[in-house]
Design an enzyme around this catalytic site. Structure first.
Site, PDB file in Angstrom:
ATOM      1  N   LYS A 222       3.229 -15.116  -0.617  1.00  0.00           N
ATOM      2  CA  LYS A 222       3.330 -16.140  -1.651  1.00  0.00           C
ATOM      3  C   LYS A 222       3.653 -17.513  -1.049  1.00  0.00           C
ATOM      4  O   LYS A 222       3.993 -17.622   0.125  1.00  0.00           O
ATOM      5  CB  LYS A 222       4.374 -15.723  -2.699  1.00  0.00           C
ATOM      6  CG  LYS A 222       4.053 -14.361  -3.357  1.00  0.00           C
ATOM      7  CD  LYS A 222       2.831 -14.402  -4.261  1.00  0.00           C
ATOM      8  CE  LYS A 222       2.188 -13.050  -4.503  1.00  0.00           C
ATOM      9  NZ  LYS A 222       2.908 -12.099  -5.298  1.00  0.00           N
TER      10      LYS A 222
HETATM   11  C1  LIG Z   1       2.935 -10.688  -6.043  1.00  0.00           C
HETATM   12  C2  LIG Z   1       2.807 -10.563  -7.524  1.00  0.00           C
HETATM   13  C3  LIG Z   1       3.789  -9.938  -8.307  1.00  0.00           C
HETATM   14  C4  LIG Z   1       4.916  -9.160  -7.711  1.00  0.00           C
HETATM   15  O1  LIG Z   1       5.717  -9.916  -6.906  1.00  0.00           O
HETATM   16  P1  LIG Z   1       6.860  -9.171  -6.040  1.00  0.00           P
HETATM   17  O2  LIG Z   1       7.769 -10.294  -5.656  1.00  0.00           O
HETATM   18  O3  LIG Z   1       6.157  -8.554  -4.874  1.00  0.00           O
HETATM   19  O4  LIG Z   1       7.504  -8.180  -6.910  1.00  0.00           O
HETATM   20  C5  LIG Z   1       3.676  -9.986  -9.672  1.00  0.00           C
HETATM   21  N1  LIG Z   1       2.627 -10.584 -10.262  1.00  0.00           N
HETATM   22  C6  LIG Z   1       1.648 -11.171  -9.559  1.00  0.00           C
HETATM   23  C7  LIG Z   1       0.527 -11.839 -10.282  1.00  0.00           C
HETATM   24  C8  LIG Z   1       1.689 -11.151  -8.161  1.00  0.00           C
HETATM   25  O5  LIG Z   1       0.700 -11.696  -7.455  1.00  0.00           O
END
Ligand SMILES: *Cc1c(COP(=O)(O)O)cnc(C)c1O
Length: 385
Positions: free
Chosen positions: A184
Site C-alpha cells: 500500500k
Molecule cells: C489491502 C486491502 C484490504 C486489506 O488490508 P489489510 O491491511 O491487509 O488488512 C482491504 N481492502 C482492500 C480494497 C485492499 O486492497
C-alpha cells in the site's frame, strides 16, 4: 531483458524508517505505546478527522467498524465485487450477509444506482471501496445512506491520499479504514488506521482493538500509579505495535512527496502505453477538487483483440522478469461466495468484465525510471508475440 525480477508493489523504506524501528527495539517498549500515539496524532492531523485509531490491519479495522455499528446476524451490508476478499469476509465474520452491487466500468467503483437497487429492509450499511485510489461517488452514496438510514464504512485501503470534491477521504463516511500492508502507499508491514468523527465509536473501537479492557497496557505499566484493568467488552487483538508505528511515522511524513513520484510514473505509463492495440489504459481522471491516490496502475486487456488469455499475458511479463498483480477478480465468483450465496457468472456483468481483463503494473516510488521502461518494453513484447 532486465536481469532481476521486478517485484510488484515493493515498498520504499527510508533510512529514517529503519533508524526509528531500531530506536523502538532499543527502547524496550515494542508493543502499543508512545510511537503508536505519535502515528495516530500525525495521521489524524493529515486526514483532518476527529479521531484516529491504529490497528494491525485494515481488515481488523473494517471488522471493528461493523462491530461498533452493531451489525450482525440478519443484517445485510452492501459492497462491491471488485475488491479484496477482506472487505466482504469481515461482513461474514459478524454474521451479516454481504450483498454485492455492481460497479461502473469507467471508474471501477461501486455504482450508486446499483447500491440503491440492492437495498432491502435488512440493509444496515454500505462499504464502498475507493478502487486504485480513485474516490467513489460519495455525494450519491451519502445521499442514499441518509435516505435509507444506512451507515457508510469506507474501505480506503487504496486511498490514503485521496480527496473527494474538496473533502479528504477519511472525513466523509461514518467510519473510514486505511491499510498499511506492504504493497500500500504507506507501509508498516501489516497495519491499518480507522478514522471517524464520533467520539463514542472511537472510544469503543479503541477498547475493542485491545481485548476490550479499559486501560491500555502502556498506561498500566508505565504510569506511577498502577491501575488494575477491567474487561468492558469481549474485544479483539487488533492493536498496532510501536515497531509498526515507527515505520508509519516516517512513511506518512513522505506520503505527499511519494504521491508526486506516483503521479509522474503514472504519466510515463500513460504516455508510453498510448495507442497500443490490445490494451486499455486506466481512466485516471477525477472531478475538480478530487484527488486520485495513484495506488494501482491497472491496464485492461482488450481480450477481443487478442489471441491469448490474460494468464498468458501475465506469464509473458513474468518471463521478462516483471511482476504484476490482479486487482481484482470479481469476488462473488470466488468459491466461498459462489457456493454460499449462490452467485453465478452474469450476476454482476461489469465487475466480471473488469475482473477478467485487469492487470496491475508495478507502481511504487521505489522504482527507478529505467524500471518503468522495462515494464513498458515487456508489455509491448508480450502483446506483439
Ligand atoms: C489491502 C486491502 C484490504 C486489506 O488490508 P489489510 O491491511 O491487509 O488488512 C482491504 N481492502 C482492500 C480494497 C485492499 O486492497
Amino acid at each position: 531483458m532486465r536481469p532481476d525480477f521486478l517485484v510488484f508493489g515493493a515498498p520504499l523504506i527510508g533510512e529514517e524508517d529503519i533508524a526509528e524501528v531500531v530506536d523502538t527495539l532499543r527502547s524496550g517498549w515494542l508493543g502499543t505505546g508512545p510511537k503508536v500515539k505519535r502515528f495516530e496524532a500525525a495521521f489524524k492531523a493529515y486526514i483532518g478527522s476527529e479521531h484516529a485509531i491504529a490497528v494491525n490491519s485494515c481488515t481488523a479495522g473494517l471488522h471493528l467498524a461493523l462491530d461498533v455499528l452493531g451489525i450482525g446476524p440478519g443484517d445485510e451490508v452492501i459492497t462491491t465485487p471488485i475488491t479484496f476478499a477482506a472487505t466482504a469476509n469481515v461482513i461474514v465474520h459478524t454474521g451479516a450477509t454481504p450483498i454485492f452491487a455492481d460497479i461502473d466500468r469507467q471508474t471501477q467503483n461501486i455504482d450508486p444506482h446499483q447500491v440503491e437497487r440492492a437495498i432491502t429492509s435488512r440493509t444496515r450499511a454500505i462499504i464502498p471501496v475507493h478502487m486504485a485510489g480513485r474516490p467513489c461517488d460519495m455525494d450519491a452514496l451519502m445521499d442514499i445512506a441518509r435516505r435509507y438510514h444506512l451507515s457508510v464504512i469506507e474501505d480506503a485501503a487504496h486511498a490514503t491520499e485521496s480527496w473527494y470534491k474538496g473533502r479528504k477521504i477519511g472525513t466523509i463516511g461514518d467510519i473510514t479504514v486505511f491499510s498499511f500492508y506492504v504493497t500500500k502507499n504507506i507501509c508498516t508491514g501489516e497495519g491499518g488506521m480507522i478514522t471517524t468523527n464520533r467520539a463514542d465509536w472511537a472510544e469503543e473501537m479503541r477498547l475493542k482493538s485491545l481485548h476490550g479492557i479499559s486501560k491500555d497496557a502502556w498506561k498500566r505499566y508505565s504510569s506511577a500509579d498502577f491501575q488494575p484493568y477491567e474487561t468492558e467488552f469481549p474485544g479483539y487483538k487488533y492493536n498496532m505495535m510501536d515497531i509498526q508505528a515507527a515505520l508509519g511515522i516516517h512513511q506518512l511524513a513522505r506520503v505527499t512527496e511519494n504521491l508526486k513520484i506516483r503521479e509522474h510514473y503514472w504519466d510515463i505509463y500513460n504516455q508510453e502505453l498510448a495507442g497500443i492495440p490490445g490494451i486499455i489504459r486506466p481512466n485516471g481522471l477525477v472531478e475538480t477538487g478530487s484527488l486520485h491516490a495513484r495506488h494501482l496502475y491497472t491496464l485492461l486487456l482488450d481480450t477481443a483483440q487478442l489471441s491469448y488469455t490474460r494468464h498468458e499475458f501475465i506469464q509473458r511479463l513474468h518471463e521478462r522478469n516483471i511482476g504484476t498483480g490482479i486487482h481484482f477478480t470479481a469476488l462473488h465468483l470466488h468459491k466461498y461466495y459462489r457456493e454460499r450465496f449462490n452467485h453465478r457468472p452474469g450476476d454482476f456483468p461489469d465487475a466480471e468484465w473488469v475482473g477478467e481483463r485487469t492487470v496491475s503494473l508495478p507502481l511504487s516510488p521505489k522504482l527507478a525510471i529505467a524500471d518503468l521502461y522495462d515494464v513498458v518494453e515487456a508489455v509491448r513484447l508480450a502483446l506483439h508475440t
